[in-house]
Scaffold this active site. Structure first.
Site, short mmCIF file in Angstrom:
data_model
loop_
_atom_site.label_atom_id
_atom_site.label_comp_id
_atom_site.label_asym_id
_atom_site.label_seq_id
_atom_site.Cartn_x
_atom_site.Cartn_y
_atom_site.Cartn_z
N ASN A 96 34.51 -2.05 22.34
CA ASN A 96 34.54 -3.09 21.30
C ASN A 96 35.17 -4.36 21.86
O ASN A 96 36.20 -4.83 21.39
CB ASN A 96 35.35 -2.61 20.09
CG ASN A 96 34.53 -1.69 19.20
OD1 ASN A 96 33.31 -1.84 19.08
ND2 ASN A 96 35.20 -0.73 18.58
N SER A 122 28.25 2.70 17.93
CA SER A 122 28.91 3.12 16.70
C SER A 122 28.57 4.55 16.35
O SER A 122 27.48 5.03 16.62
CB SER A 122 28.50 2.22 15.54
OG SER A 122 29.12 2.69 14.35
N LYS A 176 28.03 -5.73 16.93
CA LYS A 176 28.97 -4.63 16.68
C LYS A 176 30.22 -5.13 15.96
O LYS A 176 30.76 -4.46 15.08
CB LYS A 176 29.34 -3.93 17.99
CG LYS A 176 30.35 -2.79 17.82
CD LYS A 176 29.80 -1.71 16.94
CE LYS A 176 30.71 -0.58 16.53
NZ LYS A 176 32.02 -0.39 16.99
N HIS A 179 29.29 -5.54 12.43
CA HIS A 179 29.16 -4.16 11.90
C HIS A 179 30.55 -3.69 11.45
O HIS A 179 30.73 -3.14 10.37
CB HIS A 179 28.59 -3.24 12.98
CG HIS A 179 28.76 -1.77 12.71
ND1 HIS A 179 29.97 -1.12 12.84
CD2 HIS A 179 27.88 -0.83 12.28
CE1 HIS A 179 29.82 0.17 12.53
NE2 HIS A 179 28.56 0.36 12.19
N ASN A 180 31.54 -3.90 12.31
CA ASN A 180 32.88 -3.45 11.99
C ASN A 180 33.49 -4.22 10.82
O ASN A 180 34.22 -3.66 10.01
CB ASN A 180 33.79 -3.57 13.22
CG ASN A 180 33.55 -2.44 14.20
OD1 ASN A 180 32.49 -1.81 14.19
ND2 ASN A 180 34.51 -2.16 15.05
N GLU A 183 32.12 -2.65 7.95
CA GLU A 183 32.80 -1.33 7.85
C GLU A 183 34.16 -1.48 7.16
O GLU A 183 34.48 -0.74 6.22
CB GLU A 183 32.96 -0.78 9.28
CG GLU A 183 33.81 0.46 9.43
CD GLU A 183 34.04 0.79 10.92
OE1 GLU A 183 33.06 0.93 11.67
OE2 GLU A 183 35.22 0.90 11.34
C1 6PG Z 1 32.37 2.73 15.03
C2 6PG Z 1 33.70 2.16 14.67
C3 6PG Z 1 34.63 2.06 15.82
C4 6PG Z 1 35.80 1.14 15.55
C5 6PG Z 1 36.78 1.53 14.52
C6 6PG Z 1 37.55 0.32 14.06
O1 6PG Z 1 31.41 2.03 14.74
O2 6PG Z 1 32.28 3.84 15.54
O3 6PG Z 1 33.48 0.85 14.19
O4 6PG Z 1 33.94 1.51 16.90
O5 6PG Z 1 36.52 0.98 16.71
O6 6PG Z 1 36.30 2.21 13.44
O7 6PG Z 1 38.83 0.64 14.27
P1 6PG Z 1 40.05 0.06 13.47
O8 6PG Z 1 39.88 0.44 12.04
O9 6PG Z 1 41.22 0.75 14.10
O10 6PG Z 1 40.07 -1.40 13.70
#
Ligand code: 6PG
Length: 463
Positions: A96, A122, A176, A179-180, A183
């Site tokens: 990342n 991911s 990505k 994406h996060n 997330e």
């Molecule tokens: C994924 C996730 C992963 C990411 C964490 C974020 O897509 O598998 O996005 O790559 O690193 O979920 O981590 P933090 O919540 O610790 O910032």
């Protein structure tokens, strides 16, 4: 593969399962032997603790991927590889990394004739092992060399691999990152829904499990809803309680959500729900202050008056509504970044790659895919007629929940900001005419008029 932490190891084992001969490097001997012993019988997997050894055994052009922590470790790996690789070799950063670091590395390595690709991966540990969503970007020339491997290991939806070349430069890591950001926002919304149902409507963990499990069979079906349903059932191994009740309410972050917000600000793209999710993690971290404040501002918690079943339905509607808003904000950012940062991000492919394997996979993605198929240049999902139908159908429940949260003092910042974003976006008249007047009044910042072209300034009359 450089870096045999659980992600690197699982990704490599996944490749081997698809018939590729693979080799992994880690300074830690335990990790190299763990790699070999975890390999499926009949696959070719080697673990080495000398980088030179690894590089020498690779066919040219060498395809070297790293999964190491973002930042300096990536630069260190590049520097240690440089004396060992030759022109035409391909280095892939699957971590990342911040997209500006990736851009810098692309330029640095291009000058040396080495292909460098930033690639988002991911799906967590399990995804890496059985089928992640993969977001490569950058070097077009290098992509055909790695494409067969990536397509083999990626998650499949209807037989289509969840991987595609997602644009120029640092596009893979940019996609990505966003994406996060999405997330973070969806996770925050789910937490708010949990709070409303738990504190607001008194649902037990068993009831919460049932509600999320039912939601996961309908229009909220997604990876995050699915794991949330499981979480409510997990027993604690140290007390008779459920584990979720024993976990401290204090979240950390590795930065990708914050980076999304930071760059959205630079681009001038509003993503308030993602911003709010980052802020809420930061507020959660102020546990000691929150404890202090709770004594100064005591709260009388009464259960919401709405009948339970009706309230659960309203929370469902609100979660669906706000989740769509999160995707809309993130995708609007990607659309703008693709243009302004010249990354040429193919939006239909982004949505398609997110359909399986990744943390934000959801039954909503096909609807979004249709929206971008119909209009690849769609600047905001909210402008799509199908998406509008879903939002309109769920707006009443969302408002009821928002009002309830406010009345009962239950924090629902991401939900409220999603609703405010929606109400602002869909309003053709905002009170910003007054703001423009204020700017012109005190700073001669000028304004435009509704009835004439041009830029105007007024000498405002002081009273
Ligand atoms: C994924 C996730 C992963 C990411 C964490 C974020 O897509 O598998 O996005 O790559 O690193 O979920 O981590 P933090 O919540 O610790 O910032």
């Amino acid at each position: 593969m450089i870096g045999l932490g659980v992600m690197g190891r699982n990704f490599l084992l996944n490749m081997a399962d698809h018939g590729f001969k693979v080799i992994g490097f880690d300074k830690d001997n335990q990790k190299t032997s763990a790699l070999e012993s975890a390999a499926t019988a009949g696959t070719t997997v080697k673990g080495v603790s000398s980088l030179q050894d690894m590089v020498n055994q690779l066919a040219v052009p060498r395809k070297i991927m790293m999964l190491v922590p973002a930042g300096k470790p990536v630069d260190d790996v590049i520097e240690s590889l440089l004396p060992l690789v030759q022109k035409g070799d391909i280095i892939i950063d699957g971590g990342n990394s911040h997209f500006t670091d990736t851009l810098r590395r692309v330029t640095y390595l291009q000058a040396k004739g080495i292909h460098f690709m930033g690639m988002g991966v991911s799906g967590g540990e399990q995804g890496a092992r059985t089928g992640p969503s993969i977001m490569p970007g950058g070097d077009q020339e290098a992509y055909p060399h790695v494409r067969p491997m990536l397509e083999a290991v990626a998650a499949k939806v209807d037989g289509v691999p969840c991987v595609a070349h997602l644009g120029k430069g640092a596009a893979g890591h940019y996609v990505k990152m966003v994406h996060n950001g999405i997330e973070y926002a969806i996770m925050q919304l789910i937490c708010e829904a949990y709070d409303l149902l738990h504190r607001g409507a008194g649902l037990t963990n068993d009831e919460l499990h049932t509600v999320f499990d039912i939601w996961n069979k309908g229009d909220l079906r997604s990876f995050l809803i699915e794991i949330t349903a499981d979480i409510f059932l997990q027993p604690d191994d140290k007390t008779p309680n459920r584990l979720v009740d024993m976990i401290l309410d204090k979240a950390g972050a590795k930065g990708t959500g914050k980076w999304t917000s930071q760059d959205a600000m630079d681009l001038g793209v509003p993503i308030p729900t993602i911003d709010m999710a980052v802020a809420m993690r930061n507020l959660s971290a102020l546990k000691a202050e929150r404890v202090q404040a709770s004594a100064l501002y005591p709260q009388t918690t009464s259960l919401v008056g709405t009948p339970k079943e009706q309230f659960i339905q309203q929370v469902h509607d609100a979660l669906l509504f706000a989740t769509i808003i999160c995707y809309a904000q993130g995708l609007a950012q990607l659309h703008r970044a693709g243009i302004d940062l010249d990354m040429q991000i193919p939006m239909p492919q982004v949505v398609s790659v997110w359909r399986g394997g990744c943390i934000i996979r959801s039954v909503l993605l096909p609807t979004f895919a249709n929206a971008f198929k119909a209009n690849p240049e769609l600047s905001n999902l909210l402008l799509d007629a199908e998406v509008a139908k879903i939002l309109n159908a769920n707006a009443t429940g969302t408002r009821a929940v928002a009002a309830m949260a406010i009345q009962h003092g239950i924090p629902a910042a991401a939900l409220l900001s999603s609703l405010s974003y929606f109400d602002t976006y869909r309003n053709k008249q905002l009170p910003i005419n007054l703001l423009q007047a204020q700017r012109d009044y005190f700073g001669a910042h000028t304004y435009q008029r509704i009835d004439q072209e041009g830029t105007f300034h007024t000498e405002w009359a002081k009273k």
